[in-house]
Design a protein around this motif. Structure first.
Motif, PDB file in Angstrom:
ATOM      1  N   LEU A 136      35.433 -38.552  32.160  1.00 40.02           N
ATOM      2  CA  LEU A 136      34.708 -39.680  32.745  1.00 40.02           C
ATOM      3  C   LEU A 136      33.289 -39.258  33.099  1.00 40.02           C
ATOM      4  O   LEU A 136      33.072 -38.328  33.873  1.00 40.02           O
ATOM      5  N   PHE A 137      32.350 -39.939  32.492  1.00 43.86           N
ATOM      6  CA  PHE A 137      30.943 -39.782  32.870  1.00 43.86           C
ATOM      7  C   PHE A 137      30.565 -41.119  33.484  1.00 43.86           C
ATOM      8  O   PHE A 137      30.390 -42.105  32.779  1.00 43.86           O
ATOM      9  N   LEU A 138      30.527 -41.113  34.823  1.00 43.82           N
ATOM     10  CA  LEU A 138      30.337 -42.373  35.533  1.00 43.82           C
ATOM     11  C   LEU A 138      28.863 -42.682  35.730  1.00 43.82           C
ATOM     12  O   LEU A 138      28.089 -41.830  36.154  1.00 43.82           O
ATOM     13  N   VAL A 139      28.504 -43.919  35.417  1.00 39.46           N
ATOM     14  CA  VAL A 139      27.101 -44.310  35.476  1.00 39.46           C
ATOM     15  C   VAL A 139      26.897 -45.363  36.559  1.00 39.46           C
ATOM     16  O   VAL A 139      27.834 -46.088  36.904  1.00 39.46           O
ATOM     17  N   GLY A 140      25.707 -45.421  37.082  1.00 43.36           N
ATOM     18  CA  GLY A 140      25.408 -46.451  38.063  1.00 43.36           C
ATOM     19  C   GLY A 140      23.967 -46.348  38.509  1.00 43.36           C
ATOM     20  O   GLY A 140      23.264 -45.413  38.123  1.00 43.36           O
ATOM     21  N   VAL A 141      23.538 -47.322  39.278  1.00 39.72           N
ATOM     22  CA  VAL A 141      22.169 -47.293  39.780  1.00 39.72           C
ATOM     23  C   VAL A 141      22.147 -47.496  41.284  1.00 39.72           C
ATOM     24  O   VAL A 141      23.105 -47.982  41.881  1.00 39.72           O
ATOM     25  N   ASP A 142      21.052 -47.102  41.859  1.00 38.70           N
ATOM     26  CA  ASP A 142      20.866 -47.113  43.294  1.00 38.70           C
ATOM     27  C   ASP A 142      19.961 -48.284  43.667  1.00 38.70           C
ATOM     28  O   ASP A 142      19.003 -48.583  42.964  1.00 38.70           O
ATOM     29  N   HIS A 143      20.246 -48.927  44.800  1.00 38.93           N
ATOM     30  CA  HIS A 143      19.437 -50.095  45.167  1.00 38.93           C
ATOM     31  C   HIS A 143      18.041 -49.711  45.648  1.00 38.93           C
ATOM     32  O   HIS A 143      17.149 -50.547  45.686  1.00 38.93           O
ATOM     33  N   ALA A 144      17.864 -48.444  46.002  1.00 41.20           N
ATOM     34  CA  ALA A 144      16.538 -47.912  46.325  1.00 41.20           C
ATOM     35  C   ALA A 144      15.765 -48.802  47.283  1.00 41.20           C
ATOM     36  O   ALA A 144      14.753 -49.397  46.926  1.00 41.20           O
ATOM     37  N   GLY A 145      16.265 -48.886  48.515  1.00 37.70           N
ATOM     38  CA  GLY A 145      15.731 -49.792  49.521  1.00 37.70           C
ATOM     39  C   GLY A 145      14.232 -50.007  49.521  1.00 37.70           C
ATOM     40  O   GLY A 145      13.749 -51.087  49.178  1.00 37.70           O
ATOM     41  N   ILE A 146      13.492 -48.980  49.891  1.00 38.75           N
ATOM     42  CA  ILE A 146      12.059 -49.181  50.094  1.00 38.75           C
ATOM     43  C   ILE A 146      11.341 -49.523  48.791  1.00 38.75           C
ATOM     44  O   ILE A 146      10.598 -50.500  48.716  1.00 38.75           O
ATOM     45  N   SER A 147      11.607 -48.736  47.735  1.00 39.70           N
ATOM     46  CA  SER A 147      10.901 -48.976  46.465  1.00 39.70           C
ATOM     47  C   SER A 147      11.103 -50.392  45.986  1.00 39.70           C
ATOM     48  O   SER A 147      10.160 -51.071  45.574  1.00 39.70           O
ATOM     49  N   THR A 148      12.350 -50.810  46.022  1.00 42.23           N
ATOM     50  CA  THR A 148      12.646 -52.136  45.490  1.00 42.23           C
ATOM     51  C   THR A 148      12.004 -53.219  46.344  1.00 42.23           C
ATOM     52  O   THR A 148      11.402 -54.158  45.832  1.00 42.23           O
ATOM     53  N   GLN A 149      12.144 -53.067  47.642  1.00 39.01           N
ATOM     54  CA  GLN A 149      11.552 -54.071  48.518  1.00 39.01           C
ATOM     55  C   GLN A 149      10.046 -54.171  48.298  1.00 39.01           C
ATOM     56  O   GLN A 149       9.483 -55.266  48.230  1.00 39.01           O
TER      57      GLN A 149
END
Length: 939
Positions: free
Chosen positions: A78-91
């Motif tokens: 299993l190579f699990l993938v995902g992304v981070d919501h990255a609070g400050i950058s995204t905001q």
RNA sequence: GCCCACUUAGCUCAGUGGUAGAGCAUCCGCUUCACACGCGGGAGGUCGCAAGUUCAAAUCUUGCAGUGGGCACCA
């Protein structure tokens, strides 16, 4: 079958990935073996706002190499993938967008509308990075893709928060924090970057002492904070100020009176020995303030403008305007003693580079001491996680844990996990995993939720297990059982503290086990001048451009081929050389396919002993008495059978390349086991290009391309194509697209070649069994013999080149050698003639050649000569031999010196001494022969 | 201030207590029927400096210098 003349990556890259993904090859469920061992990696989730940079490409390549390698070995992967919501950058990004599109601020549209906008943005653009991950060829399981703000992951966050709160490790408190006036949020210490400002100033301000004509001078780099001063501190042992302790200062520009206090913190030697104390705006002053019970006056707003506490003259001014005004006023009052140039180190917001303002503020914190001790214990007792490279990361990691401070986890943002704390009208706090429970606890529904969100790293800290289904309510899932702890984490050193350590701590606390066994810390990709890449410098390398220009596989090889863990300067030339390598593989395969009629991929062509064992079984054991370890065992099985069966009729070159292949496979596996990716890349590069292409193909070319159809030719064709097939498998983890493209074209490739765990899957190289390498097929004798042939051909080529013999002109080769060598050279006569561009080969005990011959010396006392009637330049030949003689002499001198050293002969290992003696004998012999040759030239 | 890493061929980098390696660049020669993104052959390094340990050090130790990085900071 005929291939294009050069490898064109674009098509392979677009077709194979789609198929792999569609067929479910990436998901662990493809593995049919119920007892398969698991192998798992979780991706460090890239920011949802982000796009791929070269650092990702490096990190991702390493993870994918490991995953593909393990998958081919039959692990349930299993190579699990995902992304981070990255609070400050995204905001910030969405805020910018909002301003541009609608000329509005988040405050204008309100929290709910704003977060909706962010979600919309996420849904629209969040796929950028994941599509780029596909482009890289990563064999991640998209069916398990995660986002840090997924429902289950959010529940996990809330449950962890509640539990830590209930256990007393999360608390709300008023502290001096790092405040970013531009982002208007608090930051953790790790998000603050210190930068030296060379043109800073140190201001000396005079404070009048009440009821006295004396003044005390304080030095400060931030004069505006004097508006919030509540004391002046001196060291009790300082003679100069002893009498002032306890006296009062009339603080200029304010109507306040402040005390002169004594505190150990003050160093008499520094500055004036007197320190202004601003407890609300400086961490050290805060400490002093606590000790002396001083008032804490906050004089700034969230945007670093002065507030009403700063006084009417200053209210509303920016902190730097206020600074100037304070200085002006002090000057007017005659209280500005001097201004010195001073190098100051200022904290900056890591993201927006704004100077951080230390500010007294009420925030949420985690006391990490319990989890810290768990992590330290894990390192002490199990040496886990194991860092690679171990030095210096293990030490740095441990040292950081040992000095761990409380973690500021609240952020004044809207995008993220809102803190699960509610307040009643009286201001009492109720921490609960949702509003219903908070209401139950509070006994009222008149509650408002805390407006802040959690630090993005709070949810990332749970990543290793929250992605596998743990959320605090569901605590046991099949995935968690199967894939946790994960095997290895691959990441950059900048987030060892931010992420790695926190995952270790939360995993130990909530799962009771480490999140991963190993941590690979990769290096930083620098620009070609060795500088860090940055947006402001504009010296970044866009991996997508590199993919377009050279292909994904060449890029992956370049990245994996850089020394593991070390920083390295990016060079396009490096990628270019791997692009050339890809093309080399392409063309070698092309050649074999052009001559593949009658051939098939069949591993038994490379494993004569295995085949011979079968013969033994066929013939019946009682007929032959043989020892399978015996080198000559094949001949003894049944000489006639061997002769008739081309599979058995292996030349020295065949046995040599099979030996090299197996050595390479063994070494590649070993290198990957120890995460020496660059080592594996080197091994594969040299095996394929030098051994296989430069020698093996050339040696067997005539046989392969023979127009005469016979089983011997077909066997040779099968053999070479099987070697290609094995090589492609070895290369696959590094070069997935090229290898799949070519593998599919080889005759007779099918799911039968898959690892046993994937028998039902549609044929693909990515599920083929990864070659382990068979130590039984390493044939040192064949390697030595082949070495002699290579040396001979090399010498012949050297002579021809140095004597300027035209490539079309053929010459005779005379060789004097012992019986063993004679046999080897005779067996390879055709190849020597071809590669040495020779007309005839004369082999005997001694040389009998005309004076006009160029000479060469070979290992083992053999000599060679090329008659060059009319072509030879005697001067030049003499010079050439002289050169060689000089080299031998230099080496000989060293050896004589070493061997005449009694200490060496006595103390060095006997084997070493023996080696050197043999080498010296060899040199002696060659020197004599050379001298004779030179003499012969002059006769 | 404390800690760490690095310093090897023109460039980018491997490397091991026992005769210095690669890729690129460079020089010479090749349209040799897989590949000029190629083939063949060369040249090029006292492995930062100094001392020490050792029979033997580029490799281990110490010091120094240069470069880069981390941590902590004094107002």
């Amino acid at each position: 079958m005929e291939l294009e003349k050069a490898y064109n990556p674009t098509e392979a890259e677009s077709t194979h990935y789609k198929r792999w993904e569609a067929k479910g090859f990436f998901a662990p469920e493809i593995n049919e073996n119920p007892n398969a061992e698991a192998f798992s990696i979780v991706i460090p989730p890239p920011n949802v706002t982000g796009s791929l940079h070269i650092g990702h490409a490096l990190q991702h390549t390493l993870m994918d190499v490991l995953t593909r390698w393990k998958r081919m070995q039959g692990f349930k992967t299993l190579f699990l993938v995902g992304v981070d919501h990255a609070g400050i950058s995204t905001q910030l990004m969405v805020t910018r967008q909002l301003k541009k599109d609608e000329h509005k601020t988040p405050q204008d549209i309100g929290r709910e509308a704003f977060t909706e906008k962010v979600w919309a943005w996420k849904n629209k653009y969040g796929g950028t990075i994941t599509n780029q991950i596909r482009r890289e060829g990563l064999s991640v399981d998209w069916s398990r893709e995660r986002f840090t703000m997924d429902e289950s992951l959010s529940i996990a966050v809330r449950n962890v928060f509640v539990r830590l709160y209930e256990e007393g490790w999360i608390y709300r408190g008023t502290r001096i924090v790092n405040w970013c006036p531009r982002d208007k949020t608090v930051l953790s210490d790790l998000e603050v970057k210190e930068e030296t400002k060379k043109d800073g100033k140190l201001y000396y301000l005079q404070y009048p002492v009440k009821d006295s004509d004396k003044k005390i001078t304080v030095a400060t780099t931030r004069p505006e904070t004097m508006l919030g001063d509540t004391a002046v501190a001196v060291n009790a042992g300082d003679e100069r100020y002893r009498d002032f302790i306890g006296k009062t200062i009339e603080l200029p520009l304010t109507n306040r009176e402040i005390k002169i206090i004594a505190d150990e913190y003050v160093e008499s030697e520094f500055g004036t020995g007197a320190v202004k104390i601003t407890p609300a705006h400086d961490p050290n002053d805060y400490e002093i303030g606590e000790r002396h019970n001083l008032e804490k006056i906050v004089i700034m707003n969230a945007d670093a403008t002065m507030n009403q506490n700063a006084g009417a003259d200053f209210e509303g001014l920016d902190r730097y305007e206020a600074r100037e005004k304070v200085i002006e006023k002090f000057e007017e009052l005659g209280l500005l003693e001097k201004i010195d140039d001073y190098e100051v180190v200022l904290p900056h917001c890591e993201r927006c580079k704004t100077v951080i303002e230390p500010l007294l503020s009420e925030q949420w914190f985690v006391n990490m001491s319990e989890m810290r001790d768990m992590a330290l214990d894990l390192m002490r007792k199990e040496n886990a996680p194991h860092f690679s490279p171990q030095v210096p990361h293990e030490k740095v990691y441990t040292a950081w844990l040992e000095n761990l401070k409380d973690w500021t986890i609240s952020r004044q943002l809207w995008w993220g996990h809102q803190i699960p704390a509610w307040y009643d009208e009286a201001g009492n706090v109720y921490v609960a995993k949702n509003k219903e429970e908070a209401i139950a606890k509070a006994g009222t529904d008149k509650l408002t939720q805390d407006q802040d969100v959690l630090d993005t790293w709070f949810s990332s800290a749970l990543w290793s297990f929250s992605t596998l289904g743990w959320n605090g309510e569901t605590t046991e899932t099949e995935d968690l059982k199967t894939f946790h702890p994960t095997n290895v984490l691959v990441t950059g050193r900048d987030i060892i503290f931010l992420w790695v350590s926190r995952m270790v701590m939360t995993s130990l606390k909530f799962i009771g086990e480490k999140p991963f066994s190993d941590v690979i810390i990769h290096g930083t990709v620098l620009d070609k001048n060795g500088q860090r890449m940055s947006k402001t410098k504009g010296n970044g390398i866009d991996p997508l451009d590199v993919f377009d220009k050279y292909g994904v596989d060449a890029t992956r090889m370049t990245l994996a081929g850089s020394s593991t863990g070390a920083d390295f300067a990016w060079r396009d030339e490096k990628v270019e050389s791997f692009r050339n390598f890809a093309n080399k593989i392409w063309n070698a395969t092309r050649f074999c396919l052009l001559n593949s009629e009658g051939a098939q991929v069949d591993y038994t062509f490379l494993n004569p002993k295995e085949e011979a064992r079968e013969i033994v079984r066929l013939l019946g054991d009682e007929l032959i008495d043989i020892d399978e370890e015996d080198e000559e065992f094949l001949d003894k099985v049944d000489p006639q059978f061997a002769k008739d069966n081309p599979k058995e009729n292996l030349s020295i070159a065949d046995r040599w390349i099979i030996s090299r292949l197996n050595k390479t496979a063994l070494a590649v596996n070993k290198a990957l086991e120890t995460y020496q990716f660059h080592e594996a890349v080197q091994l594969l590069y040299h095996f394929f290009w030098d051994d296989f292409c430069d020698w093996y193909i050339e040696l067997v070319k005539d046989e392969i391309t023979s127009v005469e159809v016979n089983t011997r030719r077909d066997a040779a064709r099968s053999r070479i194509i099987t070697i290609i097939e094995q090589s492609l498998r070895l290369l696959h983890p590094f070069m997935p697209f090229l290898t799949e493209e070519l593998w599919q074209k080889l005759p007779n490739t099918s799911a039968d070649l898959h690892n046993a765990a994937y028998k039902s899957a549609e044929q693909t190289i990515m599920l083929a069994d990864f070659p382990k390498g068979d130590a039984n097929l390493i044939d040192e004798k064949a390697e030595t013999e082949m070495q002699a042939v290579i040396e001979l051909i090399g010498k012949v080529r050297n002579i021809r080149a140095e004597m300027n013999i035209k490539s079309g002109d053929k010459s005779a080769i005379h060789i004097a050698a012992n019986r063993d060598l004679q046999k080897i050279f005779t067996e390879n006569e055709a190849q020597i003639l071809k590669l040495g561009r020779a007309s005839e080969l004369k082999i005997g005990e001694t040389l009998d050649v005309p004076k006009a011959s160029a000479r060469g010396i070979l290992t083992g006392g053999a000599e060679l000569a090329i008659p060059l009637e009319g072509l030879i330049d005697f001067e030049k030949e003499h010079e050439r031999l002289e050169n060689q003689l000089e080299k031998l002499n230099t080496e000989n001198e060293k050896l004589v010196k070493q061997l005449s050293n009694q200490n060496f002969v006595e103390k060095a290992p006997p084997e070493k001494v023996k080696d050197l003696r043999e080498r010296m004998a060899e040199i002696d012999m060659q020197t004599i022969t050379l001298a004779e040759n030179m003499k012969a030239l002059k006769q």
